[in-house]
Write a protein that holds these residues in place. Structure first.
Motif, PDB file in Angstrom:
ATOM      1  N   PHE A 272       0.785  -1.206  -0.209  1.00 15.73           N
ATOM      2  CA  PHE A 272      -0.122   0.062   0.058  1.00 15.73           C
ATOM      3  C   PHE A 272       1.064   1.282  -0.017  1.00 15.73           C
ATOM      4  O   PHE A 272       0.600   2.052  -0.599  1.00 15.73           O
ATOM      5  N   THR A 273       1.983   1.377   0.527  1.00 12.90           N
ATOM      6  CA  THR A 273       2.874   2.463   0.802  1.00 12.90           C
ATOM      7  C   THR A 273       3.507   2.591  -0.617  1.00 12.90           C
ATOM      8  O   THR A 273       3.242   3.772  -1.096  1.00 12.90           O
ATOM      9  N   ASP A 274       4.047   1.472  -1.328  1.00 15.51           N
ATOM     10  CA  ASP A 274       4.472   1.735  -2.502  1.00 15.51           C
ATOM     11  C   ASP A 274       3.220   2.549  -3.431  1.00 15.51           C
ATOM     12  O   ASP A 274       3.773   3.314  -4.434  1.00 15.51           O
ATOM     13  N   TRP A 275       2.212   1.814  -3.475  1.00 15.95           N
ATOM     14  CA  TRP A 275       1.129   2.031  -4.510  1.00 15.95           C
ATOM     15  C   TRP A 275       0.742   3.769  -4.153  1.00 15.95           C
ATOM     16  O   TRP A 275       0.727   4.196  -4.949  1.00 15.95           O
ATOM     17  N   ILE A 276       0.658   4.028  -2.844  1.00 10.52           N
ATOM     18  CA  ILE A 276      -0.030   5.437  -2.628  1.00 10.52           C
ATOM     19  C   ILE A 276       0.924   6.400  -3.105  1.00 10.52           C
ATOM     20  O   ILE A 276       0.716   7.382  -3.440  1.00 10.52           O
ATOM     21  N   HIS A 277       2.542   6.273  -2.695  1.00 14.65           N
ATOM     22  CA  HIS A 277       3.412   7.197  -3.294  1.00 14.65           C
ATOM     23  C   HIS A 277       3.540   7.500  -4.768  1.00 14.65           C
ATOM     24  O   HIS A 277       3.784   8.106  -5.372  1.00 14.65           O
ATOM     25  N   LYS A 278       2.858   6.454  -5.382  1.00 19.11           N
ATOM     26  CA  LYS A 278       3.075   6.349  -7.001  1.00 19.11           C
ATOM     27  C   LYS A 278       1.564   6.708  -7.499  1.00 19.11           C
ATOM     28  O   LYS A 278       1.492   7.520  -8.644  1.00 19.11           O
ATOM     29  N   THR A 279       0.240   6.755  -6.887  1.00 23.60           N
ATOM     30  CA  THR A 279      -0.862   7.068  -7.254  1.00 23.60           C
ATOM     31  C   THR A 279      -1.414   8.502  -6.791  1.00 23.60           C
ATOM     32  O   THR A 279      -2.047   9.346  -7.472  1.00 23.60           O
TER      33      THR A 279
END
Length: 357
Positions: A275-282
């Protein structure tokens, strides 16, 4: 999202290390360079299906936080790709990553109907509602091809056994004929997940799920056909969909839902990293704010594993969410009630009993 490497149609953006495996898969730099120069894809991002044949299919649920005693899952892994999904961690037990593997390598339990019927015919089994999708969605895209869920519903109807369903896919309407018969005997209840009224948010959080419009239509059609529907406004994620609680409650009530439930997001196990990786990208502009608000709901951590606390959270943000849910219930569901399922009509050994006549 200007990053060209962003995988469209997927929730997780990478495979993270499986905690149960010693080795770790890392793409070779020379291979990636070769693919780039040759114009080839290093990763085709396609879904693959793996047939498995479990010995049991009905699982006892020991968590006091979940409103079910037994569940079953025709599929392991889920192509819906919901980035927050707690079930991702279970993929590690099969030797896969909780990241992209979870939504691209789907284990298909081909013998699920046979194993279920054996359970329903067992002398020791006492009828209690069995929930389809306690872990992964029984109406995910794979079901359109394999029809395992439909075969299981036919068995529940045959033995007049109560069944609950949790899904966020309009594919459930394909089985309206069976669901209507189950509903006439008060043997089925459906839980439709609604996480946002914004299509942009839905596409980011749950890339391969039914649109919000389709989900509301599904609630309406099921309700019009006498099939009771509970709407799961879950998970509530501070800073992403927490401002939509009342509008979502109003929408699902207007569509015919008889009740609502909710959970506060918790990023347990490998999901925290995903989730942390995803939200920093989105959502790079609000990533830290969202992560910090989630932590505020769980005592400073992205996850809280304590029974009784983990699904609801604590602190100011969790209390605000709780009060909005209470207001939503009082405003939109005051005269509504989700009915309990019937367990008294269960026919254990139907074939043997029919031989007496």
């Amino acid at each position: 999202m200007s990053d060209d490497s962003f995988l469209k149609g997927r929730g997780a953006q990478k495979n993270i290390h499986n905690r149960f495996l010693e080795g770790e898969h890392t793409p070779d730099a020379e291979y990636l360079e070769y693919c780039f120069k040759e114009g080839e894809e290093a990763d085709n991002n396609k879904t693959r299906f793996v047939e498995v044949f479990p010995k049991t299919i009905v699982n006892k649920v020991h968590s006091p936080d979940v409103g079910m005693s037994y569940s079953m899952n025709p599929y392991q892994g889920c192509e819906h790709g919901c980035v927050y999904c707690y079930a991702r961690n279970s993929h590690e037990y099969w030797g896969y990553s909780a990241g992209l593997d979870f939504e691209r390598t789907i284990l298909v339990k081909k013998n699920a109907p046979e194993v279920l019927e054996k359970k329903l015919r067992s002398k020791s089994w006492q009828a209690q509602p069995i929930i389809l999708s306690g872990n992964t969605d029984c109406y995910q895209p794979a079901e359109k091809k394999f029809e395992i869920t439909r075969s299981c519903l036919e068995l529940f109807l045959k033995y007049k056994h109560p069944v609950g369903i949790i899904t966020k896919n309009a594919l459930i309407l394909r089985d309206l004929d069976i669901l209507k018969q189950l509903a006439q005997e008060n043997l089925v209840g459906v839980n439709i997940s609604v996480t946002s009224l914004s299509e942009e948010t839905r596409r980011l959080l749950e890339p391969r799920t039914a649109t919000i419009k389709k989900r509301l239509e599904t609630i309406q059609i099921l309700s019009e056909n006498g099939i009771p529907v509970n709407a799961m406004l879950a998970p509530i994620i501070p800073g992403i969909n927490s401002h939509e609680i009342l509008p979502m409650a109003k929408a699902v009530s207007s569509a015919g839902a008889l009740s609502i439930g909710y959970t506060v997001v918790r990023l347990n196990g490998a999901i925290g990293e995903i989730f942390t990786d995803w939200i920093h990208k989105t959502m790079p502009d609000r990533a830290n704010k969202v992560l910090n608000q989630i932590k505020e709901c769980h005592g400073g951590s992205l996850n809280d594993s304590r029974f009784g606390q983990r699904m609801r959270g604590e602190g100011v943000f969790a209390m605000q969410i709780k009060r909005q849910i209470e207001l939503a219930k009082a405003t939109f569901f005051k005269q509504k009630k989700f009915p309990p399922l019937c367990t008294s009509k269960y026919i254990k050994n139907q074939d043997d009993q029919l031989k007496l006549f």
